[in-house]
Scaffold this motif. Structure first.
Motif, PDB file in Angstrom:
ATOM      1  N   ASP A  92      43.061   0.274 -53.021  1.00  9.95           N
ATOM      2  CA  ASP A  92      42.604   0.862 -54.275  1.00  9.95           C
ATOM      3  C   ASP A  92      43.640   1.774 -54.903  1.00  9.95           C
ATOM      4  O   ASP A  92      43.553   2.065 -56.091  1.00  9.95           O
ATOM      5  CB  ASP A  92      41.307   1.651 -54.061  1.00  9.95           C
ATOM      6  CG  ASP A  92      40.108   0.741 -53.856  1.00  9.95           C
ATOM      7  OD1 ASP A  92      40.212  -0.458 -54.204  1.00  9.95           O
ATOM      8  OD2 ASP A  92      39.083   1.214 -53.365  1.00  9.95           O
TER       9      ASP A  92
ATOM     10  N   GLN B   8      45.288   0.553 -58.136  1.00 11.73           N
ATOM     11  CA  GLN B   8      44.516   0.388 -59.367  1.00 11.73           C
ATOM     12  C   GLN B   8      44.579   1.691 -60.155  1.00 11.73           C
ATOM     13  O   GLN B   8      44.850   2.748 -59.587  1.00 11.73           O
ATOM     14  CB  GLN B   8      43.066   0.027 -59.056  1.00 11.73           C
ATOM     15  CG  GLN B   8      42.246   1.217 -58.553  1.00 11.73           C
ATOM     16  CD  GLN B   8      40.833   0.841 -58.184  1.00 11.73           C
ATOM     17  OE1 GLN B   8      40.608  -0.171 -57.551  1.00 11.73           O
ATOM     18  NE2 GLN B   8      39.895   1.671 -58.565  1.00 11.73           N
TER      19      GLN B   8
ATOM     20  N   ARG C  94      32.680  -2.076 -56.511  1.00 14.19           N
ATOM     21  CA  ARG C  94      32.816  -0.672 -56.161  1.00 14.19           C
ATOM     22  C   ARG C  94      34.071  -0.503 -55.317  1.00 14.19           C
ATOM     23  O   ARG C  94      34.132  -0.971 -54.192  1.00 14.19           O
ATOM     24  CB  ARG C  94      31.578  -0.222 -55.392  1.00 14.19           C
ATOM     25  CG  ARG C  94      31.541   1.233 -55.112  1.00 14.19           C
ATOM     26  CD  ARG C  94      30.212   1.597 -54.433  1.00 14.19           C
ATOM     27  NE  ARG C  94      30.303   2.939 -53.932  1.00 14.19           N
ATOM     28  CZ  ARG C  94      29.864   3.999 -54.601  1.00 14.19           C
ATOM     29  NH1 ARG C  94      29.320   3.852 -55.773  1.00 14.19           N
ATOM     30  NH2 ARG C  94      29.972   5.203 -54.072  1.00 14.19           N
ATOM     31  N   GLY C  95      35.056   0.169 -55.873  1.00 14.61           N
ATOM     32  CA  GLY C  95      36.255   0.483 -55.108  1.00 14.61           C
ATOM     33  C   GLY C  95      35.968   1.637 -54.165  1.00 14.61           C
ATOM     34  O   GLY C  95      34.891   2.235 -54.198  1.00 14.61           O
TER      35      GLY C  95
ATOM     36  N   SER D 288      37.952   7.631 -58.106  1.00 13.52           N
ATOM     37  CA  SER D 288      37.948   7.412 -59.538  1.00 13.52           C
ATOM     38  C   SER D 288      36.534   7.584 -60.097  1.00 13.52           C
ATOM     39  O   SER D 288      35.549   7.181 -59.467  1.00 13.52           O
ATOM     40  CB  SER D 288      38.487   6.009 -59.837  1.00 13.52           C
ATOM     41  OG  SER D 288      38.810   5.873 -61.195  1.00 13.52           O
TER      42      SER D 288
ATOM     43  N   ILE E 204      33.605   4.738 -60.223  1.00 14.55           N
ATOM     44  CA  ILE E 204      33.144   4.079 -58.999  1.00 14.55           C
ATOM     45  C   ILE E 204      31.623   4.157 -58.817  1.00 14.55           C
ATOM     46  O   ILE E 204      30.997   3.147 -58.495  1.00 14.55           O
ATOM     47  CB  ILE E 204      33.895   4.643 -57.766  1.00 14.55           C
ATOM     48  CG1 ILE E 204      35.390   4.344 -57.886  1.00 14.55           C
ATOM     49  CG2 ILE E 204      33.322   4.104 -56.461  1.00 14.55           C
ATOM     50  CD1 ILE E 204      35.752   2.889 -58.056  1.00 14.55           C
TER      51      ILE E 204
ATOM     52  N   ARG F 109      35.051  -0.754 -61.772  1.00 12.93           N
ATOM     53  CA  ARG F 109      36.355  -0.144 -61.512  1.00 12.93           C
ATOM     54  C   ARG F 109      37.358  -0.640 -62.533  1.00 12.93           C
ATOM     55  O   ARG F 109      37.242  -1.735 -63.075  1.00 12.93           O
ATOM     56  CB  ARG F 109      36.834  -0.385 -60.099  1.00 12.93           C
ATOM     57  CG  ARG F 109      37.021  -1.798 -59.716  1.00 12.93           C
ATOM     58  CD  ARG F 109      37.353  -1.877 -58.238  1.00 12.93           C
ATOM     59  NE  ARG F 109      37.601  -3.261 -57.897  1.00 12.93           N
ATOM     60  CZ  ARG F 109      38.356  -3.633 -56.910  1.00 12.93           C
ATOM     61  NH1 ARG F 109      38.934  -2.742 -56.149  1.00 12.93           N
ATOM     62  NH2 ARG F 109      38.541  -4.899 -56.651  1.00 12.93           N
TER      63      ARG F 109
END
Length: 133
Positions: free
Chosen positions: A37, A40, A89-90, A94, A97, A102
């Motif tokens: 993640d 990203q 859902r990462g 962030s 989420i 995301r």
């Protein structure tokens, strides 16, 4: 030709940014280039993530500063980045989420014409100090 921006967003990403801004206030984005993640774009309340000398400022997305690790930028400097969203859902911190979404980045190479008119990047420190135009 108008200056070529390095970062933009899809209408769906812009809608999510506005929703998050209504909830959390001013926002910023950072993309580190770490694994999983970390590669990203991550959305934070403005000032919640400390940008440093190795980070570069690529521009704003709907008034939100977008920063990237300098090492990551070396790989992406020839590409037009477009922020989008996807379901899922990462496992990051962030802000989007908890919504089951995301942010992701889509990219394409700049054309020769675009490359000749790129907006310059500045360091995160220069941005934080207000040393930019």
């Amino acid at each position: 030709m108008e200056a070529t921006k390095r970062i933009s967003a899809t209408p769906e990403a812009l809608n999510l940014i506005r929703q998050l801004r209504d909830q959390h206030g001013q926002l910023m984005f950072h993309q580190s280039g770490g694994c999983c993640d970390g590669s990203q774009p991550m959305c934070f309340e403005k000032g919640e993530f400390k940008v440093g000398s190795n980070d570069v400022y690529l521009g704003d997305v709907d008034g939100c500063g977008f920063f990237m690790s300098g090492d990551q930028f070396e790989y992406w400097k020839h590409t037009r980045l477009t922020m989008d969203i996807t379901k899922g859902r990462g496992s990051s911190f962030s802000l989007e989420i908890p919504l089951g979404l995301r942010f992701i980045i889509r990219s394409r190479l700049f054309t020769d014409e675009e490359s000749n008119h790129l907006v310059p990047v500045i360091s995160g420190e220069e941005y934080e100090a207000g040393n930019y135009v």
